[in-house]
Design a protein around this motif. Sequence first.
Motif, short mmCIF file in Angstrom:
data_model
loop_
_atom_site.label_atom_id
_atom_site.label_comp_id
_atom_site.label_asym_id
_atom_site.label_seq_id
_atom_site.Cartn_x
_atom_site.Cartn_y
_atom_site.Cartn_z
N PRO A 175 0.80 -1.23 0.00
CA PRO A 175 0.00 0.00 0.00
C PRO A 175 0.84 1.28 0.00
CG PRO A 175 -0.90 -1.56 1.55
CD PRO A 175 0.38 -2.16 1.03
N GLU A 178 1.47 2.45 -3.46
CA GLU A 178 0.29 3.10 -4.04
C GLU A 178 0.12 4.49 -3.44
OE1 GLU A 178 -2.85 0.27 -3.32
OE2 GLU A 178 -2.47 -0.70 -5.26
N ARG A 181 2.39 6.83 -5.10
CA ARG A 181 1.86 7.18 -6.42
C ARG A 181 0.77 8.24 -6.26
NH1 ARG A 181 3.19 5.23 -11.00
NH2 ARG A 181 4.56 3.58 -10.27
N LEU A 182 -0.08 8.06 -5.25
CA LEU A 182 -1.14 9.03 -5.00
C LEU A 182 -0.58 10.38 -4.57
CD1 LEU A 182 -3.74 6.81 -3.16
CD2 LEU A 182 -4.15 8.05 -5.25
N ALA A 183 0.62 10.35 -3.97
CA ALA A 183 1.24 11.61 -3.56
C ALA A 183 1.87 12.32 -4.76
CB ALA A 183 2.29 11.36 -2.48
N GLY A 184 1.77 11.69 -5.93
CA GLY A 184 2.27 12.33 -7.14
C GLY A 184 3.72 12.05 -7.43
N SER A 185 4.28 10.98 -6.85
CA SER A 185 5.66 10.63 -7.15
C SER A 185 5.70 9.77 -8.41
CB SER A 185 6.28 9.85 -5.98
OG SER A 185 6.29 10.64 -4.83
N ARG B 52 -9.39 0.99 -6.88
CA ARG B 52 -8.07 1.14 -7.51
C ARG B 52 -8.19 1.54 -8.98
NH1 ARG B 52 -7.05 -1.47 -3.17
NH2 ARG B 52 -5.01 -1.24 -2.20
N ALA B 55 -8.97 5.22 -8.98
CA ALA B 55 -7.80 6.02 -8.61
C ALA B 55 -6.67 5.86 -9.63
CB ALA B 55 -7.31 5.60 -7.22
N LEU B 57 -4.76 3.31 -10.03
CA LEU B 57 -3.66 2.48 -9.54
C LEU B 57 -3.64 1.15 -10.30
CD1 LEU B 57 -4.08 3.18 -5.73
CD2 LEU B 57 -2.31 4.07 -7.23
N ARG B 81 -0.73 13.00 -12.27
CA ARG B 81 -0.35 13.60 -10.99
C ARG B 81 -1.31 14.73 -10.62
NH1 ARG B 81 4.94 12.48 -12.85
NH2 ARG B 81 5.39 14.58 -13.55
N TYR B 84 -4.30 13.48 -8.88
CA TYR B 84 -4.09 13.16 -7.46
C TYR B 84 -4.08 14.39 -6.56
CZ TYR B 84 -3.06 8.49 -9.09
OH TYR B 84 -3.15 7.26 -9.67
N LEU B 87 -8.02 13.86 -6.03
CA LEU B 87 -8.52 12.56 -5.58
C LEU B 87 -7.46 11.91 -4.69
CD1 LEU B 87 -10.04 9.91 -7.96
CD2 LEU B 87 -8.24 9.27 -6.40
N GLN B 88 -7.86 11.47 -3.53
CA GLN B 88 -6.92 10.78 -2.65
C GLN B 88 -7.56 9.52 -2.10
OE1 GLN B 88 -3.62 11.23 -1.47
NE2 GLN B 88 -3.50 12.45 -3.33
N MET B 89 -6.73 8.69 -1.49
CA MET B 89 -7.24 7.43 -0.95
C MET B 89 -6.74 7.22 0.47
SD MET B 89 -7.09 4.32 -3.66
CE MET B 89 -7.73 2.89 -2.82
N PHE B 91 -6.16 3.88 2.92
CA PHE B 91 -6.12 2.43 2.71
C PHE B 91 -6.58 1.64 3.94
CE2 PHE B 91 -3.19 4.32 -0.24
CZ PHE B 91 -3.44 3.63 -1.40
#
Lengths: 290, 251
Positions: A175, A178, A181-185, B52, B55, B57, B81, B84, B87-89, B91
Amino acid sequence: MREKKTIVRKQKAPGKGIKLKLILWGSLALLILLTAAFAPYITPHDPYEQDLGRALWAPCREYLLGTDRYGRDMLSRVIMGARTSVFSAVLLVLITTVTGSVAGTVCGYHGGKLDTFLMRVSDVFLAFPGMVFAIAAASVLKGGLFGAVAALALISWPKYARIVRSQVMAIKNAPYMEAARLAGSGTVKIIFRHMLPNIAGPVVTTAVLDMGTMMMEIAGLSFLGLGAAPPAAEWGSMMSNGRSMLQTSPWVILAPGCAIFLTVMIFNLLGDTVRDLLDPRQRKKEELPL
Amino acid sequence: MEKILEVKNLRKTFYKNRSPFPAVEDVSFHLMKGECLGLVGESGCGKSTAARLIAGLLEADRGSVGLEGEEILGQKGKKKRDVYTKLQMVFQTPQDSFDPRRTLGDGIMESMRNRGMKKDRARERMYRLLEQVELDRSFGDRYPYEVSGGECQRAAIARALAVDPLLVICDEATSALDVTVQAQIVELLKRLQRERKLSLLFICHDLALVQHMCQRVLVMYQGKIIEQGTADEVIQRPREAYTRTLVDSVL
């Protein structure tokens, strides 16, 4: 009884033990590397000057570790040998770690046909007796010490590729990948910032622990005349030269033998310490009084 | 009320030993601005896969996902990017969602640093976010294994809020926590949703929780959405047989 002792030690110095160990083994390893780097300036005698008049002298004041059968000072030769042995082992480990890690990361992260292809290639290398292949490769390359290093690199990278690949595959779907990735890296950032630091532990440990094996393998090739050529001082070939005199003049084999032993031990202990330091979870376990 | 998220005909098939396994089949739904939409279903029904896919992923086989009217499926690089930042997740397993080699603060600051925020400012903002999720500043310097699951999930929520998103997908965000902590996290999410006018896609298998959190509910079964409606309606007067068994098994 043993357990009780450990608990006391762990409670006494949480975290500090590792730093102390790192400083101790790190500085010893650094000392070896510095010795190797400045070898020509710190040898008490010329390591290559022959004088049959003082052949096979036992250790004395003038020649602290005795002399070999050509009358060369063993201490000077051991110091000089550090350069060849340690540096070629370091170079070899660096080459294999880097190539293995790159191959492993690409395979593990990317997967697909490239992964299948590279892994079958590594299977071939792993299935074939490594040393036999290295001997063949070294004799084709005929490049002296560098030929030996190249030949050994050729047979050693699959091990690292395998380790890195399995580690990458184990954590690439975690996780926190992921989340990154969501943080924009981007992919490169994720690999260098989140993936490599998390798999560095086993790789670095394997690398430092391999230092000894690599040194022995280089020595083995040197013994067969495929590595360091005489009269170059190299611990492995010095040991094989002294083999026949083990009973009459043991210092000839003991001096480079002890040098190998100490160097390998120091690098092993350094490897263990680095692993503890690189894996905070491991560190945590040690700090907790169980 | 405007739609913030619109999912149309989303589909994803996994292959296991070459035999196809449809994880998500023709899923379509929408989410209003400021709404909390529940997505319920048993384990393995495709809830998390759907999250996923939305998002980005996982790559969807087919379908479209519109965020504020813009298509976000199949976006690459910078465009992705940018998605994002809206939109965030959050977990399911809080501790695993933070890099074990980095502090919680680093994790929260990552998105800000990636958008070029200076280190001092990012740190200040990180502290403010920690306050918003009712955590002490000192948590910024702790590692994920040094804090409890609930504390870690709060930090994960702070991380999700770092970009001021419009939509947060909570993928079983409370399932790994015990009941009392779960209640606290739910209250926190409700408060933040109210304060920030967030839209939430709340994925969960606890119907009571969904009824408490959400206005509308989608019921998913074997990769399909089989029922949808307001929370009270679906839970008190389920139309589908499966929803009934789901409700009966809990209540």
